[in-house]
Design an enzyme around this catalytic site. Structure first.
Site, PDB file in Angstrom:
ATOM      1  CG  HIS A 141      34.369  37.428  47.938  1.00  0.00           C
ATOM      2  ND1 HIS A 141      34.284  37.896  46.665  1.00  0.00           N
ATOM      3  CD2 HIS A 141      33.588  36.798  48.095  1.00  0.00           C
ATOM      4  CE1 HIS A 141      33.057  37.953  46.293  1.00  0.00           C
ATOM      5  NE2 HIS A 141      32.513  37.171  47.051  1.00  0.00           N
ATOM      6  CG  HIS A 187      40.394  39.924  45.515  1.00  0.00           C
ATOM      7  ND1 HIS A 187      39.189  40.047  44.892  1.00  0.00           N
ATOM      8  CD2 HIS A 187      41.131  40.781  44.872  1.00  0.00           C
ATOM      9  CE1 HIS A 187      39.094  40.948  43.635  1.00  0.00           C
ATOM     10  NE2 HIS A 187      40.315  41.288  43.811  1.00  0.00           N
ATOM     11  CG  HIS A 238      42.305  45.595  45.904  1.00  0.00           C
ATOM     12  ND1 HIS A 238      41.358  46.256  45.277  1.00  0.00           N
ATOM     13  CD2 HIS A 238      42.646  44.541  44.956  1.00  0.00           C
ATOM     14  CE1 HIS A 238      41.104  45.702  44.424  1.00  0.00           C
ATOM     15  NE2 HIS A 238      41.494  44.506  43.997  1.00  0.00           N
ATOM     16  CD  GLU A 239      45.127  41.673  44.876  1.00  0.00           C
ATOM     17  OE1 GLU A 239      44.656  40.620  44.723  1.00  0.00           O
ATOM     18  OE2 GLU A 239      45.112  42.585  44.001  1.00  0.00           O
TER      19      GLU A 239
END
Length: 683
Positions: free
Chosen positions: A478, A475, A471-472
């Protein structure tokens, strides 16, 4: 003037402008902050006093170019305030918070500056700007209006006062929580109390105790959410209760770290500020600039899902109650029992033992052969560890990231272990943002809070920690693949209820067969996670969604209750307010407390998610729809990754986020995939 010996005085000459951590000391921050403030004030004055008529270049671009020194010091300081703080940082953070807020107001309430931006905005059609420039002008105009530009001077003065105090309260909440969390860590003297924990978990607890000077004892550190990982394994009910009680006591002990008054004052001041800005409450103000657009839309989604989620949770609770009574006749299911018996259901029904999975989830393999492997397959990225670059903490790992053509893309820093100087939770941040205007490449960090094993022992992750790592890194991607001109739009600089979407999509690759087979190997034997166990793991995924969705919705609706207060609403006792809010929302289950209770709900009182915790489920609508798209189009392929990167991931905030989604998906999002995923088909 700032001394040229100060490492913040000039841009770093290290690769990708990585901050020179080996040269930075606590004494460097304050003079750099003061010089950075003065420098940007002078730069803004140059813009406003320019005798030439406003142009996009001499006003908007000039504003983007301002504040470089301040940005350099702030990016390091606030990153370390979260990940490796100390008393000196805490003191400066508290001292500087209102000054930083005042500086922001000095820019966004500057009448002359807003006049120039407004002039450009009114003439925007005639300026013939490119799409990104046009969007930047629109964003600045919106941001100035939302900050209070154009309000009467008396109202602006009150806004300044409110913003200064709110920034102080946010810092106070965060620091109180860190200190109380450290103080409430559960110390165990007899190892028999830890029956049920794996050998490596017990060793990590011993290591945590030793790091605190408690040799021969064991320490269970608290993670940020209410539910603690060890609750699933600890066999002794008394120690489970002790651990749970410590978790929910944070910020609520009427001691020097108590957060009740801090959060009540925060809620009241937010309501007053919203009223000044023309909104009925803080939630309306915040969400008006998100993709949800209205608080009613955000709450409507939460309320739509709640009845079905609670019904599922109650059905799960009945089964767990039966298991508990078989062990302890007459006992009533309590929050500290839930994870333990839910784990037993997974073992009995699906033959999935969470503890037995951990040897297959070794941190280095998860990172290199899982997280990085998926990024390579999707986007062509490659990673090389850099041992020659300075770190802010010895535990940090630094990787240089290369694009598919071999060009350097940026740096990725991984800071995975818990420590007393790090706040709870997991997060991504940047030290340097990608920007064509500045010619900068991203320097990105992921923070997790994994218990550190004794020296020489492997770091074995829980299933949830593997999800968090993917998940991290979503980010991080991104930010890493950001391809924008203006730093305002770089990477994750998107609406709060959109920012979680790409990171949630990245979670899908954790269990993708090709990825799982590459990293899920026994740390001692190298044996791959057996396929029958994989099949059972997949089959068990829907179990427990009643609990997971309900605890999340309870926290989200609690967030809306605090931030939905009007200026005349009474708060009263914090615990009574919380109880009433949960009961009104229909999510008050005695055995399922909210994922965060008010006094340690850092997301909404110190982490920028005030009125925005709904964002996770709002983003998950897009995520679940996108996961279906990947599956329908062949899954883990470069073609799919390139399409996602080109249309959405690399665009950052440079386009309207829902336009970016439609460009990627070919249509508006649909909610059905989310309902199916969470077992809420009837919602």
């Amino acid at each position: 003037m700032i001394s040229q010996d100060n490492p913040f005085a000039t841009s770093s000459e290290l690769p990708y402008a990585l901050p020179p951590f080996d040269r930075i000391t606590d004494e460097h921050y304050l003079p750099a902050f003061e010089a950075g403030l003065a420098e940007q004030v002078a730069e803004i004055e140059t813009i406003t006093e320019n005798p030439e008529p406003p142009t996009f270049e001499n006003t908007v671009v000039a504003l983007e170019l301002s504040g470089r020194l301040l940005s350099r010091v702030a990016s390091v300081f606030y990153n370390l305030a979260g990940s490796d703080s100390n008393d000196a940082i805490h003191e400066l953070q508290a001292e500087f918070a209102p000054k930083y807020a005042a500086h922001h107001d000095a820019i966004y309430l500057n009448e002359q500056l807003f006049a120039r931006i407004n002039d450009l905005y009114q003439r925007r059609e005639a300026l013939e700007l490119d799409a990104e420039s046009s969007w930047l002008l629109e964003r600045y105009h919106t941001d100035f209006q939302r900050a209070g530009a154009g309000l009467p001077e008396a109202d602006q003065q009150r806004l300044r006062e409110l913003n200064a105090e709110l920034s102080t309260l946010s810092t106070q909440f965060s620091q109180n929580l860190l200190k109380d969390t450290n103080e409430l860590a559960v110390v165990v003297e007899d190892v028999s109390e830890l029956a049920g924990l794996s050998a490596d978990s017990i060793a990590a607890a011993g290591e945590a105790a030793a790091s605190r000077g408690e040799d021969g004892k064991y320490v269970l550190n608290l993670i940020l959410p209410t539910s603690q990982p060890s609750l699933a394994a600890l066999e002794k009910r008394e120690i489970r209760e002790r651990l749970f009680t410590a978790s929910v006591s944070r910020g609520n002990r009427d001691n020097e770290f108590d957060n009740k008054e801090t959060l009540s004052r925060t809620a009241a001041l937010r309501a007053e500020r919203a009223a000044l800005l023309g909104h009925p409450h803080h939630a309306a103000y915040v969400i008006s600039d998100e993709t949800a657009r209205t608080a009613e839309a955000a709450v409507g989604l939460l309320e739509r899902l709640a009845p079905a989620a609670v019904a599922n949770a109650k059905a799960e609770a009945e089964e767990l109650q039966t298991l508990l009574e078989a062990d302890e006749p007459g006992a009533t299911l309590r929050p500290w029992d839930w994870s333990f018996y839910a784990d037993r259901v997974r073992r009995d029904r699906f033959d999935v033992d969470a503890t037995a999975l951990r040897p297959y989830f070794e941190l280095n393999r998860v990172l290199l052969d899982g997280v990085f492997f998926a990024a390579n397959k999707l986007y062509g990225l490659t990673f090389t560890e850099r041992h020659d670059l300075p770190k802010y903490h010895p535990e940090v790992r630094i990787f240089e990231v290369f694009d598919v053509d071999g060009a350097g893309l940026g740096l990725f820093l991984g800071d995975y272990y818990t420590r007393d100087s790090k706040r709870g939770g997991a997060w991504m941040n940047t030290f340097v943002d990608q920007s064509d205007l500045f010619g900068t490449h991203p320097v990105v960090v992921n923070n997790l809070n994994i218990a550190r094993p004794p020296a020489g022992e492997p770091t074995l992750l829980t299933f949830d920690e593997v999800i968090t790592a993917f998940h991290e890194f979503g980010h991080a991607l991104h930010a890493l693949v950001s391809d924008v001109r203006f730093p305002t739009f770089s990477g994750t600089n998107v609406p709060r209820d959109f920012v979680e979407y790409p990171s949630q999509v990245n979670e899908m690759w954790m269990l993708w067969p090709e990825v799982l087979a590459n990293y899920a190997k026994h740390h001692e034997t190298g044996e791959a996670l057996p396929q029958p166990l994989v099949d059972k793991l997949l089959a068990s995924q829907l179990y427990g969604e009643g609990f997971a969705t309900t605890e999340y919705l309870a926290a989200s609706l609690l967030d809306q209750a605090w931030n939905g207060l009007g200026v005349d609403d009474e708060i009263g006792d914090v615990q009574r307010f919380e109880t009433a809010a949960l009961e009104k929302a229909g999510v008050a289950l005695s055995s399922i407390p909210p994922r965060y209770r008010s006094t340690y709900f850092a997301h909404i009182f110190s982490g920028g998610y005030g009125a925005g915790y709904y964002s996770y489920i709002w983003s998950e609508v897009l995520d679940a729809d996108t996961v279906d798209w990947f599956k329908e189009n062949g899954g883990l392929t470069r073609e799919n990754g390139d399409h996602f990167r080109r249309e959405l991931l690399g665009r950052g905030g440079a386009v309207d986020p829902m336009v970016a989604f439609r460009n990627f998906r070919g249509r508006d999002p649909e909610i059905e995939p989310l309902l199916k995923r969470r077992g809420l088909a009837g919602a």
